[in-house]
Design a protein around this motif. Structure first.
Motif, PDB file in Angstrom:
ATOM      1  N   ALA A 196       3.328   4.527   4.432  1.00 31.91           N
ATOM      2  CA  ALA A 196       3.442   3.211   3.810  1.00 31.91           C
ATOM      3  C   ALA A 196       4.881   2.713   3.825  1.00 31.91           C
ATOM      4  N   GLY A 197       5.668   3.149   4.821  1.00 29.73           N
ATOM      5  CA  GLY A 197       7.055   2.728   4.953  1.00 29.73           C
ATOM      6  C   GLY A 197       7.217   1.562   5.903  1.00 29.73           C
ATOM      7  N   ASN A 238      19.511  -1.626  16.524  1.00 28.95           N
ATOM      8  CA  ASN A 238      18.173  -1.215  16.126  1.00 28.95           C
ATOM      9  C   ASN A 238      18.301  -0.338  14.888  1.00 28.95           C
ATOM     10  N   ILE A 239      17.260  -0.301  14.096  1.00 32.32           N
ATOM     11  CA  ILE A 239      17.281   0.415  12.823  1.00 32.32           C
ATOM     12  C   ILE A 239      16.113   1.380  12.763  1.00 32.32           C
ATOM     13  N   THR A 240      16.407   2.636  12.446  1.00 35.22           N
ATOM     14  CA  THR A 240      15.349   3.609  12.252  1.00 35.22           C
ATOM     15  C   THR A 240      15.432   4.161  10.831  1.00 35.22           C
ATOM     16  N   LEU A 241      14.614   5.184  10.555  1.00 34.41           N
ATOM     17  CA  LEU A 241      14.550   5.741   9.198  1.00 34.41           C
ATOM     18  C   LEU A 241      15.926   6.087   8.669  1.00 34.41           C
ATOM     19  N   PRO A 242      16.206   5.826   7.395  1.00 34.21           N
ATOM     20  CA  PRO A 242      15.311   5.267   6.358  1.00 34.21           C
ATOM     21  C   PRO A 242      15.677   3.828   5.979  1.00 34.21           C
ATOM     22  N   HIS A 243      16.224   3.046   6.911  1.00 37.34           N
ATOM     23  CA  HIS A 243      16.884   1.783   6.553  1.00 37.34           C
ATOM     24  C   HIS A 243      16.075   0.512   6.809  1.00 37.34           C
ATOM     25  N   LYS A 244      14.820   0.614   7.247  1.00 37.49           N
ATOM     26  CA  LYS A 244      14.115  -0.580   7.726  1.00 37.49           C
ATOM     27  C   LYS A 244      13.847  -1.610   6.632  1.00 37.49           C
ATOM     28  N   GLN A 245      13.751  -1.165   5.410  1.00 36.75           N
ATOM     29  CA  GLN A 245      13.580  -2.110   4.310  1.00 36.75           C
ATOM     30  C   GLN A 245      14.924  -2.438   3.650  1.00 36.75           C
ATOM     31  N   ALA A 246      15.737  -1.426   3.442  1.00 34.42           N
ATOM     32  CA  ALA A 246      17.020  -1.640   2.760  1.00 34.42           C
ATOM     33  C   ALA A 246      17.930  -2.592   3.525  1.00 34.42           C
ATOM     34  N   ALA A 247      17.863  -2.580   4.862  1.00 30.42           N
ATOM     35  CA  ALA A 247      18.765  -3.413   5.663  1.00 30.42           C
ATOM     36  C   ALA A 247      18.545  -4.904   5.440  1.00 30.42           C
ATOM     37  N   LEU A 248      17.383  -5.281   4.952  1.00 26.15           N
ATOM     38  CA  LEU A 248      17.115  -6.695   4.672  1.00 26.15           C
ATOM     39  C   LEU A 248      18.113  -7.283   3.678  1.00 26.15           C
ATOM     40  N   GLU A 249      18.686  -6.437   2.837  1.00 26.17           N
ATOM     41  CA  GLU A 249      19.605  -6.924   1.811  1.00 26.17           C
ATOM     42  C   GLU A 249      20.943  -7.376   2.385  1.00 26.17           C
ATOM     43  N   PHE A 250      21.240  -6.997   3.633  1.00 27.31           N
ATOM     44  CA  PHE A 250      22.583  -7.226   4.173  1.00 27.31           C
ATOM     45  C   PHE A 250      22.619  -8.208   5.349  1.00 27.31           C
ATOM     46  N   ALA A 261       0.708   2.321  -1.250  1.00 26.68           N
ATOM     47  CA  ALA A 261      -0.187   2.020  -0.132  1.00 26.68           C
ATOM     48  C   ALA A 261      -1.154   0.898  -0.490  1.00 26.68           C
ATOM     49  N   ALA A 262      -1.691   0.940  -1.690  1.00 23.05           N
ATOM     50  CA  ALA A 262      -2.617  -0.108  -2.120  1.00 23.05           C
ATOM     51  C   ALA A 262      -1.923  -1.467  -2.172  1.00 23.05           C
ATOM     52  N   ALA A 263      -0.662  -1.465  -2.599  1.00 20.56           N
ATOM     53  CA  ALA A 263       0.093  -2.716  -2.647  1.00 20.56           C
ATOM     54  C   ALA A 263       0.267  -3.311  -1.252  1.00 20.56           C
ATOM     55  N   LEU A 264       0.423  -2.445  -0.247  1.00 19.13           N
ATOM     56  CA  LEU A 264       0.559  -2.940   1.125  1.00 19.13           C
ATOM     57  C   LEU A 264      -0.718  -3.623   1.601  1.00 19.13           C
ATOM     58  N   LEU A 265      -1.863  -3.063   1.270  1.00 15.99           N
ATOM     59  CA  LEU A 265      -3.127  -3.706   1.644  1.00 15.99           C
ATOM     60  C   LEU A 265      -3.198  -5.105   1.037  1.00 15.99           C
ATOM     61  N   VAL A 296      -8.950  -1.103   6.532  1.00 16.81           N
ATOM     62  CA  VAL A 296      -7.930  -0.089   6.773  1.00 16.81           C
ATOM     63  C   VAL A 296      -7.924   0.897   5.612  1.00 16.81           C
ATOM     64  N   THR A 297      -7.933   2.173   5.947  1.00 10.39           N
ATOM     65  CA  THR A 297      -7.717   3.233   4.973  1.00 10.39           C
ATOM     66  C   THR A 297      -6.298   3.757   5.168  1.00 10.39           C
ATOM     67  N   ILE A 298      -5.475   3.682   4.122  1.00  9.78           N
ATOM     68  CA  ILE A 298      -4.106   4.189   4.195  1.00  9.78           C
ATOM     69  C   ILE A 298      -4.036   5.525   3.467  1.00  9.78           C
ATOM     70  N   LEU A 299      -3.484   6.531   4.133  1.00 12.03           N
ATOM     71  CA  LEU A 299      -3.200   7.819   3.515  1.00 12.03           C
ATOM     72  C   LEU A 299      -1.708   7.898   3.254  1.00 12.03           C
ATOM     73  N   ASN A 300      -1.338   8.141   1.998  1.00 11.24           N
ATOM     74  CA  ASN A 300       0.075   8.185   1.644  1.00 11.24           C
ATOM     75  C   ASN A 300       0.248   8.988   0.360  1.00 11.24           C
ATOM     76  N   ARG A 301       1.424   9.605   0.227  1.00 10.30           N
ATOM     77  CA  ARG A 301       1.697  10.344  -1.007  1.00 10.30           C
ATOM     78  C   ARG A 301       1.593   9.436  -2.221  1.00 10.30           C
ATOM     79  N   ASN A 302       2.210   8.259  -2.132  1.00  3.13           N
ATOM     80  CA  ASN A 302       2.184   7.288  -3.218  1.00  3.13           C
ATOM     81  C   ASN A 302       1.038   6.315  -2.965  1.00  3.13           C
ATOM     82  N   VAL A 303      -0.073   6.545  -3.643  1.00  2.41           N
ATOM     83  CA  VAL A 303      -1.273   5.747  -3.404  1.00  2.41           C
ATOM     84  C   VAL A 303      -1.081   4.305  -3.869  1.00  2.41           C
ATOM     85  N   LEU A 304      -0.374   4.115  -4.968  1.00  3.41           N
ATOM     86  CA  LEU A 304      -0.146   2.757  -5.468  1.00  3.41           C
ATOM     87  C   LEU A 304       0.666   1.925  -4.480  1.00  3.41           C
TER      88      LEU A 304
END
Length: 269
Positions: free
Chosen positions: A127-128, A61-73, A156-160, A146-154
C-alpha cells in the motif's frame, strides 16, 4: 557543464536505472549522464534544495522510501497528489521550478495492456507509492474489484476509497481469492527485505502474476507462478517502461525501444 539526471533512494545500490539510462544515452549519442545518489530520509529536503541551484541537473527518478515524501519539496502542477498520491520522477521546468510527476503507472500498465481487466478481480500486495501507481492504473481500465494485502489494513482500505475501487483490505498471510491478476507492489521478496510467502493455489489457470521487484529478477513469487504454468511479468518490464517515459522528460528524446532485448540482456548479467 555536462547535463545529468539521477535516481535517489535509501538504499540505492540495487538500482538498475543508471544502466538503463546510460544504455539509451550511449545509443543515441547524447552527451549527458545518469547517476545514482544515496539520499536517506533526513536528507531529502537538502537534496532538492541543492539540486534547485544546479543548472546541469535535469531531474531525478525516485525509489523507496521517498515516493510520497518527495511531494512536499516539489511543485505538483499535474495534480499527482490528488490522483496517484506519489511521485517517482522530478523534472526541472523551463522556468526553473522542480515539478513532480509519476511514470510508474504507465510503466506498470504497458506490459499488461492486452489483458481484458474491465470488471475483473485483481490482488495487490502493498500500500505504498508503487501500489498507488498500480491502483491508479487499474482504476483507469475499469477493474471490477481489488483485494489489497498489507500489514496495515486500514491504510490499504483507505487506498481503495481514494481510488474509488470496490474491494477489500486484508492482512498479509490471508488466503488469496481467485483473481485474474496478482501484483506484488511491495518490497517483499527484494534483496534485503523479508520474503513474500503466498499460496497461489486459489488463482485460476489463466491468471497473470506480476512482480514489480527486480532484485532479484527471478523472485520466489515468479518461480512459484511458473511452477503452476501461470503467465508472469517481471520487474524489469515495469522498470524499463517507467524509465522510458522519464528519459524523454529528462533528455527530450525518445529512447530506442527497438533495442529492448539488448538492454534486457545487459540488465540480467
Amino acid at each position: 557543464m555536462t547535463p545529468y539526471a539521477e535516481v535517489i533512494g535509501d538504499p540505492i545500490a540495487q538500482s538498475k536505472s543508471p544502466l538503463i539510462h546510460g544504455f539509451w544515452l550511449d545509443a543515441l549519442d547524447i552527451a549527458a549522464e545518469y547517476r545514482r545518489e544515496h539520499v536517506p530520509p533526513e536528507d531529502l529536503a537538502g537534496y532538492f534544495e541543492a539540486r534547485r541551484d544546479d543548472p546541469a541537473w535535469r531531474g531525478c527518478n525516485i525509489t523507496l522510501p521517498h515516493k510520497q515524501a518527495a511531494l512536499e519539496f516539489v511543485e505538483d502542477r499535474g495534480g499527482v497528489r490528488q490522483s496517484i498520491g506519489a511521485i517517482n520522477t522530478v523534472i526541472r521546468a523551463e522556468d526553473g521550478a522542480l515539478i513532480g510527476t509519476n511514470t510508474d503507472a504507465g510503466g506498470f500498465y504497458a506490459p499488461i495492456a492486452g489483458l481484458e481487466l474491465e470488471g475483473a478481480h485483481a490482488i495487490v500486495i502493498g500500500a505504498g507509492g508503487a501500489a498507488r501507481a498500480v491502483l491508479f492504473a487499474l482504476s483507469k481500465v475499469g477493474i471490477g474489484r481489488v483485494t489489497i494485502l498489507n500489514r496495515n489494513v486500514l491504510k490499504a482500505a483507505a487506498l481503495l476509497g481514494h481510488f474509488g475501487i470496490k474491494g477489500d483490505a486484508v492482512p498479509l498471510g490471508a488466503p488469496l481469492p481467485p483473481a485474474a491478476l496478482l501484483v506484488n507492489a511491495s518490497a517483499l521478496g527484494m534483496v534485503g527485505h523479508p520474503p513474500l510467502d503466498l499460496d497461489l493455489s486459489p488463482l485460476p489457470e489463466d491468471a497473470v502474476v506480476y512482480d514489480a521487484v527486480y532484485a532479484p529478477l527471478e523472485t520466489d513469487l515468479l518461480a512459484q507462478a511458473r511452477d503452476r504454468a501461470l503467465d508472469t511479468v517481471d520487474g524489469l518490464d515495469m522498470l524499463v517502461g517507467q524509465a522510458a517515459l522519464a528519459f524523454e522528460l529528462f533528455f527530450d528524446a525518445e529512447p530506442p525501444r527497438d533495442r529492448d532485448d539488448e538492454l534486457r540482456a545487459l540488465l540480467v548479467k
